[in-house]
Write an enzyme that holds these catalytic residues in place. Sequence first.
Site, PDB file in Angstrom:
ATOM      1  N   ASP A 105      -0.665  -7.189  -0.214  1.00  0.00           N
ATOM      2  CA  ASP A 105      -1.318  -6.206   0.634  1.00  0.00           C
ATOM      3  C   ASP A 105      -0.420  -4.977   0.708  1.00  0.00           C
ATOM      4  OD1 ASP A 105      -3.129  -5.229   2.754  1.00  0.00           O
ATOM      5  OD2 ASP A 105      -3.638  -7.350   2.952  1.00  0.00           O
ATOM      6  N   ASP A 213      -4.730  -1.297   1.795  1.00  0.00           N
ATOM      7  CA  ASP A 213      -5.301  -1.199   3.135  1.00  0.00           C
ATOM      8  C   ASP A 213      -5.762   0.232   3.438  1.00  0.00           C
ATOM      9  OD1 ASP A 213      -5.460  -2.821   5.722  1.00  0.00           O
ATOM     10  OD2 ASP A 213      -4.355  -1.068   6.435  1.00  0.00           O
ATOM     11  N   GLU A 276      -9.255  -0.908  -0.120  1.00  0.00           N
ATOM     12  CA  GLU A 276     -10.107  -1.150   1.051  1.00  0.00           C
ATOM     13  C   GLU A 276     -10.519   0.203   1.614  1.00  0.00           C
ATOM     14  OE1 GLU A 276     -10.141  -3.155   5.468  1.00  0.00           O
ATOM     15  OE2 GLU A 276      -8.659  -1.695   4.832  1.00  0.00           O
ATOM     16  N   HIS A 348     -10.228 -11.365   7.012  1.00  0.00           N
ATOM     17  CA  HIS A 348      -9.570 -11.562   8.306  1.00  0.00           C
ATOM     18  C   HIS A 348     -10.043 -10.581   9.374  1.00  0.00           C
ATOM     19  CE1 HIS A 348      -7.625  -8.288   6.294  1.00  0.00           C
ATOM     20  NE2 HIS A 348      -6.995  -7.970   7.400  1.00  0.00           N
ATOM     21  N   ASP A 349     -10.919  -9.649   9.023  1.00  0.00           N
ATOM     22  CA  ASP A 349     -11.426  -8.663   9.984  1.00  0.00           C
ATOM     23  C   ASP A 349     -12.865  -8.933  10.404  1.00  0.00           C
ATOM     24  OD1 ASP A 349      -9.056  -7.197   9.797  1.00  0.00           O
ATOM     25  OD2 ASP A 349      -9.834  -5.906   8.202  1.00  0.00           O
TER      26      ASP A 349
END
Length: 572
Positions: A105, A213, A276, A348-349
């Site tokens: 990430d 991210d 993302e 995870h969001d």
Amino acid sequence: MPDKPIPAEPPWWTRAVVYQVYPRSFQDSDGDGVGDLGGVLQRLDHLADLGVDVLWLSPVYPSPQADNGYDISDYTDVDPLFGSLEQLDELVAALHDRGMKLVMDLVVNHTSDRHPWFLESRSSTDSPKRDWYWWRPPRVGMAPGEPGAEPTNWHSFFSGSTWELDEASGEYFLHLFDRRQPDLNWENPEVRQAVYAMMRWWLDRGVDGFRMDVINLISKDVGPDGELHDGPPLPGLPYGDASASVVCGPRVHEFLQEMHREVVAGHEATLLLVGEMPGVTVEQARLFTDPARREVDMVFQFEHVQLDHSGSKFDPHPLRMRDLKASFGRWQTGLADVGWNSLYWDNHDQPRAVSRFGDDSPRYRRDSATCLATLLHLHRGTPYVYQGEELGMANAPFGSIDGFRDVESLNHYAQAVAHGADPEEVLAALRRMSRDNARTPVQWNDSPHAGFTTGTPWIPVNPDHGEWNAAAQRNDPSSVFAHHRRLIGLRHEQPVVALGDFTMLLPDHEEVYAFTRRLDGETLLVVCNLGGSIHPLGELLPEAVGAELVLGNLGEEDPAVLRPWEARVLRV
Ligand code: TEU
């Protein structure tokens, strides 16, 4: 439409499936209740058994953990909470031994407010790193801290203003997320070079790419004299919408192309770069993923996970399956000839897919989880499986606000209640939409903490783990896990699954989601029932009835009838 010929050498990731590990909740190896790299190393057989090609690891860097590691205070180390750099090296080697890759990430829109860069930036207005972040004085004619004196009216992703006052200097700094996540100033070339150097350092260690991210937020629309502009007022809030100034800003393509030149060039054939991108449109995604432009390989878009929001995610409404079909269909068409899709329900969001898009009642939980998986994996694009999704893990039964851990949920609750909202209503929305739903520990077996930890888990295990766990599913051919394994195998074996073109059928049907994939004279027909009613497949799609069943999620019965949550992949 003519069938697409197989391109000479399609990139490896067109046939790959990615598995996301959120390390904090995956497997604890030292009994402190928090998952860690030792735990990931222990569970690699699970991934190998599933057959995935890539592990995307959510952040393990040193971090105060204000946002569970998405607030990084050192980019080139591992937080002792998660283990050590040696274990990270071990993980790279262990994955490579098994023919898998590791994607890290990359969180570089912002750092932690404890990162040395920010500490230095904050230390004085003439610090050489002052300009590495976004510092601004109060609005003209207003005093620091006075209500409304923030440099712009922007609303943070995590509630409240995007500006935090630094008392010492009387200036504000920008944070699109929590106040402990100050935004880096990508206008400054030193910032960009520091990021590229760090990325090269990780590639030299052997990692195989990055999940970037909020990478479409790095360029802010800033005027020649540093001016930033208010956004249109948000209904019911004392803030404005920052999107026009921060989403896919004026220099974002330039920055990504520069990153590609400085970091990726020469390695593109083996790496995976996924950006993302909240708020990205299909037109922009074409630009970001056009291979000729050398930016990223694919993007995570958000359209399908926002269809049940009314304005805010914490004001959800029931999803219409037709909207979901229309959205997926638009993205499939939009990136058909140029670019590439990422395919995901969960991460995870997001709340758990089976609870949100499926039906997690005992009757349909297994069937809807396998139906949703079939639908996703048969699209054109690279599928992402989020830990526990392969087990049909569901939303957790949260009680009071004390059960929640996530900064987004806690900030939202505090702000909403302070502005007069009914706490019970806010809680009801959190139970449905909170990111903590995705963050309960992976359910490995039916023991007290599901085999996740011998200690006390940082967030409680979902009590349904007695029935829903990996041990129970691994050798059961009808399990959600076994179904995922078959879907992943199908993509590896059948070029039409990876590369075939996509045509939506029955676009106006409320529940039946059907499409074809075609390549070199081969046609797959995929039919999924996204609901609890029975549908006359023989009338809707007569060609489905005589077709060969390649893979289905329910036992064979009447080929002319589509049962609740039934999914079939047919060769016609
Ligand atoms: O998320 C970015 C993002 O825009 C949303 O998914 C956001 O987290 C939220 O759910 C909006 O309601 C990324 C990470 O995936 C997330 O975990 C981080 O909190 C965020 O960036 C900040 O780094």
